[in-house]
Structure formats: C-alpha cells, structure tokens
Write a protein that holds these residues in place. Structure first.
Motif, PDB file in Angstrom:
ATOM      1  N   GLU A 217       0.827  -1.210   0.000  1.00  0.00           N
ATOM      2  CA  GLU A 217       0.000   0.000   0.000  1.00  0.00           C
ATOM      3  C   GLU A 217       0.862   1.262   0.000  1.00  0.00           C
ATOM      4  OE1 GLU A 217      -3.083  -0.005   2.921  1.00  0.00           O
ATOM      5  OE2 GLU A 217      -3.720  -2.020   2.378  1.00  0.00           O
ATOM      6  N   HIS A 218       2.107   1.150   0.436  1.00  0.00           N
ATOM      7  CA  HIS A 218       3.000   2.302   0.509  1.00  0.00           C
ATOM      8  C   HIS A 218       3.784   2.505  -0.782  1.00  0.00           C
ATOM      9  CE1 HIS A 218       1.981   2.431   4.711  1.00  0.00           C
ATOM     10  NE2 HIS A 218       2.349   1.174   4.835  1.00  0.00           N
ATOM     11  N   TRP A 219       3.981   1.451  -1.513  1.00  0.00           N
ATOM     12  CA  TRP A 219       4.668   1.510  -2.800  1.00  0.00           C
ATOM     13  C   TRP A 219       4.200   0.322  -3.613  1.00  0.00           C
ATOM     14  CZ3 TRP A 219       9.119  -1.777  -4.067  1.00  0.00           C
ATOM     15  CH2 TRP A 219       9.341  -2.759  -3.119  1.00  0.00           C
ATOM     16  N   HIS A 220       4.451   0.339  -4.864  1.00  0.00           N
ATOM     17  CA  HIS A 220       4.007  -0.747  -5.739  1.00  0.00           C
ATOM     18  C   HIS A 220       5.220  -1.551  -6.181  1.00  0.00           C
ATOM     19  CE1 HIS A 220      -0.038   0.816  -5.867  1.00  0.00           C
ATOM     20  NE2 HIS A 220       0.457   2.017  -6.099  1.00  0.00           N
ATOM     21  N   PRO A 221       5.603  -2.540  -5.383  1.00  0.00           N
ATOM     22  CA  PRO A 221       6.814  -3.295  -5.704  1.00  0.00           C
ATOM     23  C   PRO A 221       6.729  -4.066  -7.011  1.00  0.00           C
ATOM     24  CG  PRO A 221       5.618  -4.340  -3.918  1.00  0.00           C
ATOM     25  CD  PRO A 221       4.935  -3.042  -4.187  1.00  0.00           C
ATOM     26  N   GLU A 222       5.509  -4.379  -7.450  1.00  0.00           N
ATOM     27  CA  GLU A 222       5.356  -5.154  -8.681  1.00  0.00           C
ATOM     28  C   GLU A 222       5.586  -4.335  -9.936  1.00  0.00           C
ATOM     29  OE1 GLU A 222       2.421  -8.558  -9.063  1.00  0.00           O
ATOM     30  OE2 GLU A 222       1.431  -7.117  -7.749  1.00  0.00           O
ATOM     31  N   LYS A 223       5.404  -3.042  -9.835  1.00  0.00           N
ATOM     32  CA  LYS A 223       5.473  -2.236 -11.048  1.00  0.00           C
ATOM     33  C   LYS A 223       6.246  -0.945 -10.801  1.00  0.00           C
ATOM     34  CE  LYS A 223       0.840  -0.582  -9.960  1.00  0.00           C
ATOM     35  NZ  LYS A 223      -0.536  -0.541 -10.375  1.00  0.00           N
ATOM     36  N   TYR A 224       6.836  -0.437 -11.851  1.00  0.00           N
ATOM     37  CA  TYR A 224       7.494   0.852 -11.744  1.00  0.00           C
ATOM     38  C   TYR A 224       7.015   1.748 -12.876  1.00  0.00           C
ATOM     39  CZ  TYR A 224      10.783  -1.047 -15.219  1.00  0.00           C
ATOM     40  OH  TYR A 224      11.341  -1.612 -16.333  1.00  0.00           O
TER      41      TYR A 224
END
Length: 183
Positions: free
Chosen positions: A36-43
């Motif tokens: 929820e704090h960052w989107h590790p799956e996508k950049y």
C-alpha cells in the motif's frame, strides 16, 4: 538413537529442499506487507496529465471505463474501476488512470512489471490448481519441519519439553493478540 537420526535426516532434507521457496515466500511476503506504501510489482515509466468530461457517478459503468480507456489510447485489459472520495480510478494491466470527478483533471500512469519481484509476488497471488496443491504440500512440509525440529534436541535444559513449548505457545499467542488488537 536410530529414531533421532531419522528425525534429523527428515528435518535436514525437507529444510534443504524448501530453502529456496522459504526465502522466496519470505521475500515476497515482506513486499506484499508494504504494497500500500509503494508498488513493488510495477514501476512507472511515464505519467501523462489529462482532462476529460465525466458523466454523473451513477452513469459510470465498466463499459464507460473501457471506452474511456480506448479514447485515452490505452489498449490493455481493464482490471477494475471505481469512484472513491471524488476520484474516478481505472486500473488496467499496464496503466492506472485517476480523474477528479469535479474538474475532470487527472493523470495516466504507464508502468512495467518489475523483473523478478513481480514474478516472486505471484507466489502469494496465484490461484492455479497445481500451485495450490504444491502450496498445500509446502505448508504440510513446514509443519513437518517444525515438528521434527522440536524432536531433535532430546537432552539438556533447552529441550522442547523443558523450554521450547513455552516459546512455541508464545509464537502462537503473539499473532493472535496482534490480530485482536488491530481489529
């Protein structure tokens, strides 16, 4: 003594077999905990500001969201859409769209999957039958590793019967307390 050697052998071999999966699950689990704090799956590779005319919230349907995506030049598959707190959001496979309902101003964010991290996180999300069965076997194996680990030390002051059971009970109670406190 023969039985203790068998227990150690089972514990060691299952541990060796699953060490890579344990690390992968642990790594992707940590990433999932903070998604929820960052989107590790996508950049993000591109962000584009837009201004569109939106209908009343009651007229926003899946078909409307798909058509708007096409008008905005997005040709990948739609995942979901919603209106929350005055913002219309559409999630596509490779794009996210957010538009203010009052002003019609918003942005399109294009992204790519993060190599390795994206694939690792699929371990927690996949629903294919073969993976579910493999995960069940993995879960049973973790139980076996835990049980054989408790049986390995049979002499001394740090055995499971003398000390380990207290830590095991604490390990069960702690997450239950956290769930009760957080709910």
């Amino acid at each position: 003594m023969k039985q203790q050697k068998l227990v150690r052998d089972i514990h060691r071999d299952f541990g060796y077999f699953y060490v890579g999966l344990i690390i992968s699950f642990a790594f992707s689990g940590i990433l999932m905990n903070h998604r929820e704090h960052w989107h590790p799956e996508k950049y993000t590779i591109e962000t584009k500001n837009i201004k569109v005319q939106l209908p009343e919230e009651s007229q926003i349907t899946e078909e409307f969201a798909e058509n708007l995506g096409k008008q905005l030049g997005i040709d990948d598959k739609i995942r979901r859409h919603n209106v929350k707190k005055g913002t219309f959001k559409i999630s596509f496979e490779k794009h996210d769209v957010e538009i203010d309902m009052k002003t019609g101003k918003g942005e399109i964010v294009a992204f790519k999957k993060t190599p390795i991290i994206s694939q690792t996180m699929k371990l927690h999300k996949t629903t294919s039958n073969w993976w579910i069965y493999y995960s069940d076997i993995f879960g049973i194996s973790l139980i076996l590793i835990a049980i054989t680990g408790t049986l390995m030390v049979t002499h001394g002051k740090n055995t499971f019967k003398k000390r380990g059971w207290k830590l095991a009970v604490a390990g069960i109670i702690f997450p239950i307390l956290v769930l009760i406190i957080l709910s």
